[in-house]
Design an enzyme around this catalytic site. Structure first.
Site, PDB file in Angstrom:
ATOM      1  N   ASN A  80       0.977  -1.212   0.158  1.00  0.00           N
ATOM      2  CA  ASN A  80       0.059  -0.104   0.119  1.00  0.00           C
ATOM      3  C   ASN A  80       1.088   1.221  -0.061  1.00  0.00           C
ATOM      4  OD1 ASN A  80      -2.310   1.851   0.175  1.00  0.00           O
ATOM      5  ND2 ASN A  80      -3.277  -0.169   0.814  1.00  0.00           N
ATOM      6  N   ARG A  81       0.306   2.519   0.244  1.00  0.00           N
ATOM      7  CA  ARG A  81       0.996   3.821  -0.153  1.00  0.00           C
ATOM      8  C   ARG A  81       1.523   4.385   1.297  1.00  0.00           C
ATOM      9  NH1 ARG A  81      -3.513   2.903  -2.879  1.00  0.00           N
ATOM     10  NH2 ARG A  81      -3.402   3.427  -5.117  1.00  0.00           N
ATOM     11  N   HIS A 106       3.125  -0.300  -2.680  1.00  0.00           N
ATOM     12  CA  HIS A 106       4.030  -1.487  -2.724  1.00  0.00           C
ATOM     13  C   HIS A 106       5.262  -2.132  -3.198  1.00  0.00           C
ATOM     14  CE1 HIS A 106      -0.427  -2.198  -2.879  1.00  0.00           C
ATOM     15  NE2 HIS A 106      -0.698  -2.285  -4.088  1.00  0.00           N
ATOM     16  N   HIS A 180      -1.382 -10.153  -2.902  1.00  0.00           N
ATOM     17  CA  HIS A 180      -2.021  -9.419  -3.823  1.00  0.00           C
ATOM     18  C   HIS A 180      -2.761 -10.173  -4.756  1.00  0.00           C
ATOM     19  CE1 HIS A 180      -3.331  -5.716  -5.953  1.00  0.00           C
ATOM     20  NE2 HIS A 180      -2.719  -4.969  -5.080  1.00  0.00           N
ATOM     21  N   SER A 181      -3.467 -11.467  -4.547  1.00  0.00           N
ATOM     22  CA  SER A 181      -3.992 -12.209  -5.499  1.00  0.00           C
ATOM     23  C   SER A 181      -5.242 -11.493  -5.783  1.00  0.00           C
ATOM     24  CB  SER A 181      -4.423 -13.619  -4.844  1.00  0.00           C
ATOM     25  OG  SER A 181      -3.153 -14.415  -4.930  1.00  0.00           O
ATOM     26  N   TYR A 182      -5.837 -11.631  -7.234  1.00  0.00           N
ATOM     27  CA  TYR A 182      -6.962 -11.165  -7.562  1.00  0.00           C
ATOM     28  C   TYR A 182      -8.134 -12.272  -7.764  1.00  0.00           C
ATOM     29  CZ  TYR A 182      -4.845  -6.479  -9.080  1.00  0.00           C
ATOM     30  OH  TYR A 182      -4.474  -5.268  -9.333  1.00  0.00           O
ATOM     31  N   ASP A 246     -11.853   0.606  -2.759  1.00  0.00           N
ATOM     32  CA  ASP A 246     -10.192   0.534  -2.707  1.00  0.00           C
ATOM     33  C   ASP A 246      -9.867   1.108  -1.025  1.00  0.00           C
ATOM     34  OD1 ASP A 246      -7.812   0.365  -3.110  1.00  0.00           O
ATOM     35  OD2 ASP A 246      -7.513   1.436  -4.869  1.00  0.00           O
ATOM     36  N   GLN A 283      -7.162  -4.647   2.875  1.00  0.00           N
ATOM     37  CA  GLN A 283      -7.621  -3.931   2.046  1.00  0.00           C
ATOM     38  C   GLN A 283      -8.756  -4.568   0.823  1.00  0.00           C
ATOM     39  OE1 GLN A 283      -6.541  -0.852   1.507  1.00  0.00           O
ATOM     40  NE2 GLN A 283      -7.087   0.208  -0.325  1.00  0.00           N
ATOM     41  N   GLU A 311      -6.476  -7.674   0.802  1.00  0.00           N
ATOM     42  CA  GLU A 311      -4.854  -7.762   0.924  1.00  0.00           C
ATOM     43  C   GLU A 311      -4.881  -7.453   2.594  1.00  0.00           C
ATOM     44  OE1 GLU A 311      -3.426  -4.622  -1.898  1.00  0.00           O
ATOM     45  OE2 GLU A 311      -5.416  -5.067  -2.566  1.00  0.00           O
TER      46      GLU A 311
HETATM   47  C1  BGC Z   1      -4.260  -0.566  -4.141  1.00  0.00           C
HETATM   48  C2  BGC Z   1      -5.013  -0.076  -5.391  1.00  0.00           C
HETATM   49  C3  BGC Z   1      -4.087  -0.465  -6.377  1.00  0.00           C
HETATM   50  C4  BGC Z   1      -3.763  -1.965  -6.781  1.00  0.00           C
HETATM   51  C5  BGC Z   1      -2.700  -2.294  -7.833  1.00  0.00           C
HETATM   52  C6  BGC Z   1      -4.187  -2.048  -4.312  1.00  0.00           C
HETATM   53  O1  BGC Z   1      -3.786  -2.673  -3.280  1.00  0.00           O
HETATM   54  O2  BGC Z   1      -5.232  -0.462  -3.018  1.00  0.00           O
HETATM   55  O3  BGC Z   1      -5.090   1.302  -5.419  1.00  0.00           O
HETATM   56  O4  BGC Z   1      -4.534   0.166  -7.811  1.00  0.00           O
HETATM   57  O5  BGC Z   1      -3.213  -2.269  -5.680  1.00  0.00           O
HETATM   58  O6  BGC Z   1      -1.490  -1.342  -7.581  1.00  0.00           O
END
Ligand code: BGC
Length: 345
Positions: A80-81, A106, A180-182, A246, A283, A311
């Site tokens: 995250n940020r 990330h 970060h699995s989708y 998000d 998240q 996440e």
């Molecule tokens: C974030 C999103 C981001 C994505 C891909 C997620 O963990 O919350 O804002 O776009 O990751 O980087």
């Protein structure tokens, strides 16, 4: 339990990329590569026993190298940020790589999702797994301290995918690792996840600004479209959430307790997923930035809301928010977190 190992590709500097396939006695399969600790596939049965691959990803290593938004990746050093990529520790200011507008995300330009991990498989009676190790050198992506990281992925016959994270550092540093699995419980490439029902065990969330940086406020979800304390379809209220979900949820749990964080159910396939974690936050990201330009394993384009991520994490920008749970790791301490994704029907 069964483990297979094969070569998946080679990095430009000639390192072999290994793909491990874990299989259990319930027809579940999880594939993990040592590049980025990326989960490339999770096959799980639906209510009729039919298998589908329920995570987004690619068939070839080349596609993973061509760029993608962290499909299946092991994210670090800081998931995250971090605002402006800047933080202070012991009166010293550190500047991290800037790779998301004016901010750090990330782990930076070449985060843990883009390095080759040392890997070996392990098996005991109850579980099969892969242990990944990486030594991140002092100053990598701007982070202080030589960091030794160990991540174990394991699968058992209860259809639990367990991820344990450990790290030590030789200098004070910060750390926040995630997966970060989708997921699309109907199968990757099978459309959007707006019909999936989700419950999140969180009464509050961290409020963010336009760049998704926390303002510091922790706000109740009550009466808002972010309230998943009872299950809702993801699509029920997403139109009232600008951009889509998000958000970092503040989990209802005590520190370090391995507790149920979220549950997801796909009515179409009958598949269910539960997420347990020791982390204080999670998240929910509904793949708002997918736009159909990436095509995946079954050749179908990955559309907006074609997946969701859950996440587990410490809160975004914690190093700059003293009232958030701390993400500092001191020499002599061990960072220790566990997350379990459990699948059933
Ligand atoms: C974030 C999103 C981001 C994505 C891909 C997620 O963990 O919350 O804002 O776009 O990751 O980087």
């Amino acid at each position: 339990m069964n483990i297979k190992r094969e070569t998946f590709g080679q990095t430009p500097d000639g390192r072999d990329v290994i793909l491990f396939t874990l299989a259990n006695g319930q027809n579940m399969v999880v594939k993990i590569m040592n590049y980025g600790g990326i989960i490339t596939a999770i096959q799980a049965p639906d209510k009729d026993g039919n298998l589908a691959d329920i995570v987004l990803g690619f068939n070839t290593f080349k596609e993973y190298q061509d760029g993608h938004p962290y499909f299946g990746a092991l994210v670090g050093r800081y998931a995250n940020r971090i605002a402006q990529g800047r933080f202070a520790l012991n009166n010293q200011t550190y500047q991290l790589a800037i790779n998301n507008g004016p901010n750090h995300i990330h782990g930076g330009i070449s985060g843990f999702d883009k390095v080759v991990w040392e890997a070996h498989e392990f098996m005991n009676g109850a579980e099969a797994g892969v242990e990944l190790q990486y030594h991140s050198r002092d100053g990598e992506e701007g982070y202080p301290g030589n960091l030794a990281v160990k991540v174990r992925y394991s699968l058992n016959d209860n259809n639990e995918l367990r991820i344990t994270y450990q790290a030590t550092s030789d200098k004070p540093t910060i750390i926040n690792l995630t997966q970060h699995s989708y997921f699309n419980l109907s199968g990757e490439g099978s459309g959007d996840i707006l019909d999936h029902e989700i419950a999140i065990n969180a009464d509050s969330f961290t409020v963010v600004d336009a760049d998704l940086i926390p303002t510091g406020e922790i706000r109740s979800v009550k009466g808002s479209p972010l309230d998943f304390t009872t299950p809702y379809r993801i699509g029920d209220r997403i139109q009232n959430v600008p951009g889509g979900y998000d958000h970092n949820y503040v989990l209802n749990k005590s520190q370090n307790e391995l507790a149920l964080a979220a549950q997801v159910r796909d009515p179409k396939s009958g598949r269910r997923m539960e997420v347990y974690t020791t982390q204080p936050g999670i998240q929910l990201y509904t793949a708002n930035f997918l736009d159909g330009t990436l095509g995946g394993k079954s050749g179908k384009a990955y559309q907006k809301h074609g997946a969701f991520c859950l996440e587990t994490q410490h809160f975004p920008d914690s190093p700059n928010q003293p009232h958030f749970p701390a993400t500092v790791l001191q020499p002599g301490e061990t960072y220790d977190q566990v997350t379990v994704y459990k699948f059933n029907v």
